[in-house]
Design a protein around this motif. Structure first.
Motif, PDB file in Angstrom:
ATOM      1  N   PRO A  78      11.054  -1.043  -6.054  1.00 41.29           N
ATOM      2  CA  PRO A  78      10.352  -0.431  -7.156  1.00 41.29           C
ATOM      3  C   PRO A  78       9.875   0.924  -6.890  1.00 41.29           C
ATOM      4  N   VAL A  79      10.134   1.931  -7.941  1.00 44.34           N
ATOM      5  CA  VAL A  79       9.419   3.088  -7.712  1.00 44.34           C
ATOM      6  C   VAL A  79       8.809   3.563  -8.943  1.00 44.34           C
ATOM      7  N   GLU A  80       8.226   4.729  -8.706  1.00 46.55           N
ATOM      8  CA  GLU A  80       7.302   5.312 -10.044  1.00 46.55           C
ATOM      9  C   GLU A  80       8.183   6.407 -10.341  1.00 46.55           C
ATOM     10  N   LYS A  81       9.008   6.314 -11.440  1.00 45.76           N
ATOM     11  CA  LYS A  81       9.574   7.347 -12.023  1.00 45.76           C
ATOM     12  C   LYS A  81       9.010   8.434 -12.776  1.00 45.76           C
ATOM     13  N   HIS A  82       9.036   9.675 -12.565  1.00 45.36           N
ATOM     14  CA  HIS A  82       8.224  10.738 -13.348  1.00 45.36           C
ATOM     15  C   HIS A  82       9.262  11.539 -13.877  1.00 45.36           C
ATOM     16  N   SER A  83       8.795  12.129 -15.301  1.00 42.22           N
ATOM     17  CA  SER A  83       9.805  12.996 -15.914  1.00 42.22           C
ATOM     18  C   SER A  83       9.036  14.410 -15.787  1.00 42.22           C
ATOM     19  N   VAL A  84       9.899  15.320 -16.408  1.00 44.46           N
ATOM     20  CA  VAL A  84       9.410  16.712 -16.130  1.00 44.46           C
ATOM     21  C   VAL A  84       7.740  16.771 -16.714  1.00 44.46           C
ATOM     22  N   LEU A  85       7.094  17.329 -15.648  1.00 44.32           N
ATOM     23  CA  LEU A  85       5.223  17.629 -16.031  1.00 44.32           C
ATOM     24  C   LEU A  85       5.216  18.198 -17.127  1.00 44.32           C
ATOM     25  N   SER A 142       0.937  -1.212   0.180  1.00 35.87           N
ATOM     26  CA  SER A 142      -0.040  -0.008   0.040  1.00 35.87           C
ATOM     27  C   SER A 142       0.993   1.228  -0.058  1.00 35.87           C
ATOM     28  N   ARG A 143       2.170   1.039  -0.063  1.00 33.76           N
ATOM     29  CA  ARG A 143       3.199   2.351  -0.310  1.00 33.76           C
ATOM     30  C   ARG A 143       3.626   2.302  -1.456  1.00 33.76           C
ATOM     31  N   ARG A 144       3.399   3.784  -1.909  1.00 32.44           N
ATOM     32  CA  ARG A 144       3.843   4.392  -3.371  1.00 32.44           C
ATOM     33  C   ARG A 144       5.007   5.046  -3.136  1.00 32.44           C
ATOM     34  N   VAL A 145       6.243   4.835  -3.797  1.00 36.56           N
ATOM     35  CA  VAL A 145       7.300   5.602  -4.031  1.00 36.56           C
ATOM     36  C   VAL A 145       7.596   6.324  -5.313  1.00 36.56           C
ATOM     37  N   SER A 146       7.421   7.789  -5.340  1.00 39.63           N
ATOM     38  CA  SER A 146       7.465   8.374  -6.717  1.00 39.63           C
ATOM     39  C   SER A 146       8.710   9.137  -6.633  1.00 39.63           C
ATOM     40  N   VAL A 147       9.249   9.167  -7.656  1.00 37.03           N
ATOM     41  CA  VAL A 147      10.786   9.777  -8.019  1.00 37.03           C
ATOM     42  C   VAL A 147      10.687  10.719  -8.978  1.00 37.03           C
ATOM     43  N   PHE A 148      11.143  11.991  -8.785  1.00 40.13           N
ATOM     44  CA  PHE A 148      11.152  13.119  -9.421  1.00 40.13           C
ATOM     45  C   PHE A 148      12.487  13.728  -9.990  1.00 40.13           C
ATOM     46  N   PRO A 149      12.758  14.164 -11.175  1.00 43.99           N
ATOM     47  CA  PRO A 149      14.210  14.498 -11.300  1.00 43.99           C
ATOM     48  C   PRO A 149      14.778  15.594 -10.383  1.00 43.99           C
ATOM     49  N   SER A 150      13.885  16.538  -9.924  1.00 39.18           N
ATOM     50  CA  SER A 150      14.568  17.375  -9.003  1.00 39.18           C
ATOM     51  C   SER A 150      13.284  18.059  -8.204  1.00 39.18           C
ATOM     52  N   PRO A 151      13.633  18.968  -7.094  1.00 34.17           N
ATOM     53  CA  PRO A 151      12.664  19.412  -6.345  1.00 34.17           C
ATOM     54  C   PRO A 151      11.517  20.212  -7.432  1.00 34.17           C
ATOM     55  N   GLN A 152      12.061  20.765  -8.375  1.00 30.62           N
ATOM     56  CA  GLN A 152      11.386  21.683  -9.176  1.00 30.62           C
ATOM     57  C   GLN A 152      10.223  20.959  -9.798  1.00 30.62           C
ATOM     58  N   GLU A 153      10.417  19.666  -9.948  1.00 32.58           N
ATOM     59  CA  GLU A 153       9.379  18.632 -10.527  1.00 32.58           C
ATOM     60  C   GLU A 153       8.589  18.173  -9.648  1.00 32.58           C
ATOM     61  N   LEU A 154       9.154  18.025  -8.319  1.00 30.52           N
ATOM     62  CA  LEU A 154       8.243  17.426  -7.338  1.00 30.52           C
ATOM     63  C   LEU A 154       7.323  18.314  -6.788  1.00 30.52           C
ATOM     64  N   GLY A 155       7.734  19.468  -6.779  1.00 26.62           N
ATOM     65  CA  GLY A 155       6.905  20.533  -6.120  1.00 26.62           C
ATOM     66  C   GLY A 155       5.431  20.664  -6.648  1.00 26.62           C
ATOM     67  N   PRO A 156       5.436  20.874  -7.977  1.00 27.01           N
ATOM     68  CA  PRO A 156       3.889  20.858  -8.632  1.00 27.01           C
ATOM     69  C   PRO A 156       3.278  19.491  -8.627  1.00 27.01           C
ATOM     70  N   ALA A 157       3.782  18.333  -8.436  1.00 23.69           N
ATOM     71  CA  ALA A 157       3.066  17.095  -8.476  1.00 23.69           C
ATOM     72  C   ALA A 157       2.595  16.904  -6.949  1.00 23.69           C
ATOM     73  N   LEU A 158       3.280  17.415  -5.757  1.00 28.85           N
ATOM     74  CA  LEU A 158       2.890  17.278  -4.491  1.00 28.85           C
ATOM     75  C   LEU A 158       1.771  18.346  -4.342  1.00 28.85           C
ATOM     76  N   ALA A 159       1.803  19.627  -5.063  1.00 25.19           N
ATOM     77  CA  ALA A 159       0.700  20.587  -4.822  1.00 25.19           C
ATOM     78  C   ALA A 159      -0.635  19.891  -5.510  1.00 25.19           C
ATOM     79  N   GLN A 160      -0.374  19.340  -6.583  1.00 25.13           N
ATOM     80  CA  GLN A 160      -1.474  18.636  -7.331  1.00 25.13           C
ATOM     81  C   GLN A 160      -2.243  17.537  -6.417  1.00 25.13           C
ATOM     82  N   LEU A 161      -1.251  16.997  -5.699  1.00 22.72           N
ATOM     83  CA  LEU A 161      -1.909  16.055  -5.030  1.00 22.72           C
ATOM     84  C   LEU A 161      -2.732  16.446  -3.787  1.00 22.72           C
ATOM     85  N   VAL A 162      -2.346  17.495  -3.067  1.00 20.96           N
ATOM     86  CA  VAL A 162      -2.806  18.225  -2.146  1.00 20.96           C
ATOM     87  C   VAL A 162      -4.293  19.044  -2.341  1.00 20.96           C
TER      88      VAL A 162
END
Length: 255
Positions: A248-255, A6-26
């Motif tokens: 295993p992780v979910e790799k995300h490219s630039v949004l 039940s745990r998901r690990v998402s990996v982003f290239p940098s904090p600049q890509e991570l931030g918008p994805a986190l904000a979208q989740l919120v």
């Protein structure tokens, strides 16, 4: 307890890509919250800057009244004046809250000037009032950080507070990370949440993340003890923080 399935690990290239994805989740969790209210618990540190930059535009698409439905609390707080740079509430009030479309959320902030035990009682009373009828408050979403030592909130490795089962907010007077006097949500609250998202960036977190996410330690680090009983567990990492992981992780490219 939530297991790895039940745990998901998402990996982003940098904090600049991570931030918008986190904000979208919120923003998505806020829009989907049942009962007309969205309860959000926030940690401080580098999360403040990420959310201040990326959450306002993500929320703006929901309409100007959206944050008025929010209840915002803080997962831990340093016992310093609100204008002090170490104040979590002060940082969010200066950097994030003015940028959200108004009217803004209801914010549970610590009453200034109280000694540790009284401060914990004060925040407990605020939470009890905000979550009536719940022995343990159930947040819709908690956004947590993790330190290089594996601490989260103000729950530190080897500290007696890791065994706390009755209190929902506890005082700490001997934090190994200054300032020493703090209050913190306890593990029963963290593990009651509907969703917990950990955010970690930078190479300095890589070794401890391997221990947390891949280890099976007899005495787990504090962040490894966060496994929501019936909620979801997410990890948002950048590539530097995730570089030692083999799970295993979910790799995300630039949004």
């Amino acid at each position: 307890m939530a297991g790895p399935a039940s745990r998901r690990v998402s990996v982003f290239p940098s904090p600049q890509e991570l931030g918008p994805a986190l904000a979208q989740l919120v923003a998505e969790r806020a829009a989907a919250a049942a009962g007309g209210r969205f309860s959000l618990g926030l940690s401080g540190g580098s999360l403040v800057g990420i959310l201040a930059r990326d959450l306002p535009p993500a929320v703006a698409s929901q309409g100007p009244a959206a944050p008025a439905r929010w209840l915002v609390a803080f997962c831990d707080e340093r016992l310093v004046p609100p204008e002090h740079p170490e104040s979590t509430a002060g940082a969010y009030k200066a950097q994030l809250l003015p940028r959200l479309p108004g009217p803004g959320p209801r914010v549970l902030a610590l009453t200034p000037g109280l000694p540790p035990a009284a401060a914990a009682d004060d925040y407990t009373a605020q939470l009890r009032q905000a979550f009536p009828g719940e022995d343990v408050p159930v947040f819709d979403l908690l956004v947590l950080g993790v330190g290089p030592d594996g601490h989260t909130c103000s729950l530190f490795p080897g500290h007696p507070l890791l065994q706390e089962k009755e209190k929902i907010v506890a005082a700490i007077t001997d934090s190994p990370k200054p300032p020493p006097e703090r209050i913190t949500l306890t593990l029963p609250v963290l593990n009651a949440a509907r969703m917990v998202v950990f955010v970690a960036t930078g190479e300095g977190k890589a070794a401890v993340l391997k221990r947390i996410l891949e280890g099976d330690e007899e005495n787990p680090l504090p962040a490894a003890r966060v496994r929501p009983r019936s909620g979801q567990l997410r990890w948002f990492l950048d590539e530097s923080a995730a570089k030692e992981l083999t799970v295993p992780v979910e790799k995300h490219s630039v949004l």
